[in-house]
Design a protein around this motif. Structure first.
Motif, PDB file in Angstrom:
ATOM      1  N   ARG A 135       0.845  -1.191   0.000  1.00 32.58           N
ATOM      2  CA  ARG A 135       0.000   0.000   0.000  1.00 32.58           C
ATOM      3  C   ARG A 135       0.881   1.241   0.000  1.00 32.58           C
ATOM      4  O   ARG A 135       1.983   1.238   0.530  1.00 32.58           O
ATOM      5  CB  ARG A 135      -0.872   0.054   1.252  1.00 32.58           C
ATOM      6  CG  ARG A 135      -2.077  -0.855   1.260  1.00 32.58           C
ATOM      7  CD  ARG A 135      -2.805  -0.665   2.568  1.00 32.58           C
ATOM      8  NE  ARG A 135      -4.004  -1.487   2.650  1.00 32.58           N
ATOM      9  CZ  ARG A 135      -5.208  -1.013   2.877  1.00 32.58           C
ATOM     10  NH1 ARG A 135      -5.392   0.285   3.056  1.00 32.58           N
ATOM     11  NH2 ARG A 135      -6.246  -1.823   2.965  1.00 32.58           N
ATOM     12  N   ILE A 136       0.340   2.308  -0.570  1.00 29.13           N
ATOM     13  CA  ILE A 136       0.991   3.612  -0.473  1.00 29.13           C
ATOM     14  C   ILE A 136       0.663   4.196   0.899  1.00 29.13           C
ATOM     15  O   ILE A 136      -0.453   4.029   1.405  1.00 29.13           O
ATOM     16  CB  ILE A 136       0.503   4.546  -1.597  1.00 29.13           C
ATOM     17  CG1 ILE A 136       0.881   3.954  -2.960  1.00 29.13           C
ATOM     18  CG2 ILE A 136       1.069   5.945  -1.437  1.00 29.13           C
ATOM     19  CD1 ILE A 136       0.366   4.748  -4.136  1.00 29.13           C
ATOM     20  N   SER A 137       1.595   4.850   1.521  1.00 27.87           N
ATOM     21  CA  SER A 137       1.374   5.394   2.862  1.00 27.87           C
ATOM     22  C   SER A 137       0.242   6.427   2.844  1.00 27.87           C
ATOM     23  O   SER A 137       0.004   7.089   1.833  1.00 27.87           O
ATOM     24  CB  SER A 137       2.657   6.043   3.394  1.00 27.87           C
ATOM     25  OG  SER A 137       2.961   7.208   2.659  1.00 27.87           O
ATOM     26  N   SER A 168      -1.009  13.696   0.474  1.00 25.86           N
ATOM     27  CA  SER A 168      -0.249  14.706  -0.270  1.00 25.86           C
ATOM     28  C   SER A 168      -0.682  14.761  -1.727  1.00 25.86           C
ATOM     29  O   SER A 168      -0.808  15.845  -2.317  1.00 25.86           O
ATOM     30  CB  SER A 168       1.253  14.400  -0.186  1.00 25.86           C
ATOM     31  OG  SER A 168       1.711  14.476   1.138  1.00 25.86           O
ATOM     32  N   ASN A 169      -0.947  13.581  -2.323  1.00 24.88           N
ATOM     33  CA  ASN A 169      -1.390  13.540  -3.718  1.00 24.88           C
ATOM     34  C   ASN A 169      -2.732  14.246  -3.895  1.00 24.88           C
ATOM     35  O   ASN A 169      -2.933  15.030  -4.831  1.00 24.88           O
ATOM     36  CB  ASN A 169      -1.518  12.086  -4.189  1.00 24.88           C
ATOM     37  CG  ASN A 169      -0.178  11.401  -4.335  1.00 24.88           C
ATOM     38  OD1 ASN A 169       0.864  12.071  -4.413  1.00 24.88           O
ATOM     39  ND2 ASN A 169      -0.185  10.081  -4.353  1.00 24.88           N
ATOM     40  N   VAL A 170      -3.661  13.974  -2.971  1.00 32.11           N
ATOM     41  CA  VAL A 170      -4.968  14.616  -3.050  1.00 32.11           C
ATOM     42  C   VAL A 170      -4.834  16.113  -2.824  1.00 32.11           C
ATOM     43  O   VAL A 170      -5.476  16.927  -3.511  1.00 32.11           O
ATOM     44  CB  VAL A 170      -5.939  13.995  -2.016  1.00 32.11           C
ATOM     45  CG1 VAL A 170      -7.246  14.769  -1.952  1.00 32.11           C
ATOM     46  CG2 VAL A 170      -6.199  12.532  -2.361  1.00 32.11           C
ATOM     47  N   HIS A 171      -3.985  16.483  -1.877  1.00 32.74           N
ATOM     48  CA  HIS A 171      -3.807  17.913  -1.579  1.00 32.74           C
ATOM     49  C   HIS A 171      -3.221  18.658  -2.779  1.00 32.74           C
ATOM     50  O   HIS A 171      -3.625  19.788  -3.077  1.00 32.74           O
ATOM     51  CB  HIS A 171      -2.886  18.078  -0.368  1.00 32.74           C
ATOM     52  CG  HIS A 171      -2.713  19.504   0.043  1.00 32.74           C
ATOM     53  ND1 HIS A 171      -3.722  20.249   0.624  1.00 32.74           N
ATOM     54  CD2 HIS A 171      -1.642  20.336  -0.064  1.00 32.74           C
ATOM     55  CE1 HIS A 171      -3.284  21.466   0.863  1.00 32.74           C
ATOM     56  NE2 HIS A 171      -2.019  21.535   0.454  1.00 32.74           N
ATOM     57  N   ARG A 172      -2.285  18.023  -3.480  1.00 33.46           N
ATOM     58  CA  ARG A 172      -1.695  18.674  -4.663  1.00 33.46           C
ATOM     59  C   ARG A 172      -2.744  18.833  -5.762  1.00 33.46           C
ATOM     60  O   ARG A 172      -2.773  19.845  -6.464  1.00 33.46           O
ATOM     61  CB  ARG A 172      -0.510  17.845  -5.184  1.00 33.46           C
ATOM     62  CG  ARG A 172       0.773  18.037  -4.396  1.00 33.46           C
ATOM     63  CD  ARG A 172       1.975  17.503  -5.172  1.00 33.46           C
ATOM     64  NE  ARG A 172       1.859  16.065  -5.439  1.00 33.46           N
ATOM     65  CZ  ARG A 172       2.310  15.130  -4.621  1.00 33.46           C
ATOM     66  NH1 ARG A 172       2.894  15.470  -3.471  1.00 33.46           N
ATOM     67  NH2 ARG A 172       2.188  13.857  -4.926  1.00 33.46           N
ATOM     68  N   PRO A 231      -5.743   2.878  -2.709  1.00 29.36           N
ATOM     69  CA  PRO A 231      -4.643   2.923  -1.741  1.00 29.36           C
ATOM     70  C   PRO A 231      -3.399   2.170  -2.176  1.00 29.36           C
ATOM     71  O   PRO A 231      -2.352   2.281  -1.535  1.00 29.36           O
ATOM     72  CB  PRO A 231      -5.257   2.282  -0.498  1.00 29.36           C
ATOM     73  CG  PRO A 231      -6.303   1.363  -1.026  1.00 29.36           C
ATOM     74  CD  PRO A 231      -6.859   2.048  -2.246  1.00 29.36           C
ATOM     75  N   TYR A 232      -3.490   1.402  -3.273  1.00 28.02           N
ATOM     76  CA  TYR A 232      -2.344   0.632  -3.747  1.00 28.02           C
ATOM     77  C   TYR A 232      -1.597   1.342  -4.869  1.00 28.02           C
ATOM     78  O   TYR A 232      -0.376   1.224  -4.988  1.00 28.02           O
ATOM     79  CB  TYR A 232      -2.800  -0.749  -4.226  1.00 28.02           C
ATOM     80  CG  TYR A 232      -3.493  -1.543  -3.143  1.00 28.02           C
ATOM     81  CD1 TYR A 232      -2.769  -2.220  -2.166  1.00 28.02           C
ATOM     82  CD2 TYR A 232      -4.883  -1.600  -3.087  1.00 28.02           C
ATOM     83  CE1 TYR A 232      -3.410  -2.939  -1.161  1.00 28.02           C
ATOM     84  CE2 TYR A 232      -5.531  -2.320  -2.090  1.00 28.02           C
ATOM     85  CZ  TYR A 232      -4.791  -2.979  -1.136  1.00 28.02           C
ATOM     86  OH  TYR A 232      -5.434  -3.679  -0.137  1.00 28.02           O
ATOM     87  N   THR A 233      -2.335   2.064  -5.713  1.00 25.10           N
ATOM     88  CA  THR A 233      -1.697   2.752  -6.849  1.00 25.10           C
ATOM     89  C   THR A 233      -1.658   4.262  -6.674  1.00 25.10           C
ATOM     90  O   THR A 233      -0.894   4.936  -7.370  1.00 25.10           O
ATOM     91  CB  THR A 233      -2.455   2.425  -8.147  1.00 25.10           C
ATOM     92  OG1 THR A 233      -3.781   2.988  -8.080  1.00 25.10           O
ATOM     93  CG2 THR A 233      -2.552   0.921  -8.366  1.00 25.10           C
TER      94      THR A 233
END
Length: 224
Positions: free
Chosen positions: A64-66, A72-76, A109-111
């Motif tokens: 899983r991605i932390s 952070s990805n969603v925030h960006r 959550p995995y990719t």
């Protein structure tokens, strides 16, 4: 003396039966609407997932991605809107990020891929209508008043029903008898078994309809 006692008992039973019938008829239409809409609302939170499985499902992988990286990805991607809530379910489900404007972002959550988004209007318009029907028959104060009165009428409905049931204490159904006998047995058995549950629903429904009464009983004040 025995004849007089029997006559009094019969008269009392007739009065209870009439009260039971009248109260039931008065509250019937509202209770049917409240019951049906309540059954729909009981599964609130599941409908959108059933209708849009591609948004909610993720294929499990080895790693899983932390959570920090996902956030952070969603925030960006949605830098102008703050993240207010993160819902994490089981290993087969996407993480749901709820933004300040009500938008829900579904992330694998995995990719880390964004599977899609849903706005408040898209996900909840139908349930909002159902909730209005449930709490106030789709109208304003008069609808809320009608729901409150109908729910509290369940209390004398239960009381008179149990008094009428007590003589024979019927808890089984004669399935091989006529339709009317089966219907009568079902009414008796289901009513007896469900009486406590219905009483809790009635009292809690009344306090939902008239919140002021709840604050008065508990000597508390509404939260701002």
């Amino acid at each position: 003396s025995r004849r007089g006692t029997t006559g009094n008992t019969g008269m009392m039973r007739k009065i209870l039966l009439n009260v039971h019938l009248v109260v039931g008829l008065l509250a019937a239409v509202v209770l049917v609407i409240v019951g049906l809409t309540g059954s729909i609302l009981a599964f609130d939170g599941y409908y959108d997932g059933w209708l849009n499985p591609s948004l909610y499902r993720a294929t499990p992988q080895a790693h899983r991605i932390s959570e920090a990286s996902l956030q952070s990805n969603v925030h960006r991607r949605y830098a102008s809107v703050a993240i207010e809530r993160i819902d994490m379910a089981d290993s087969n489900s996407a993480h749901v990020f709820t933004l300040a404007d009500g938008t829900r972002v579904f992330v694998d959550p995995y990719t880390g891929a964004v599977l899609g988004t849903r706005g408040d209007a898209e996900a909840g318009s139908f349930l909002k209508t159902v909730r209005k029907l449930h709490t106030r028959l789709g109208s304003g104060y008069m609808g809320r008043l009608a729901v409150g009165i109908a729910t509290i009428l369940v209390v004398p409905l239960i009381a008179t029903g149990l008094c009428l049931w007590w003589k024979k204490k019927r808890l089984t159904v004669a399935w091989r008898q006529s339709f009317f006998r089966i219907n009568w047995d079902l009414h008796n058995a289901v009513g007896a078994y469900a009486s406590l549950f219905l009483l809790l629903l009635s009292v809690s429904g009344f306090f939902i309809a008239f919140e002021g009464a709840l604050f008065w009983v508990t000597c508390s004040t509404p939260q701002p």
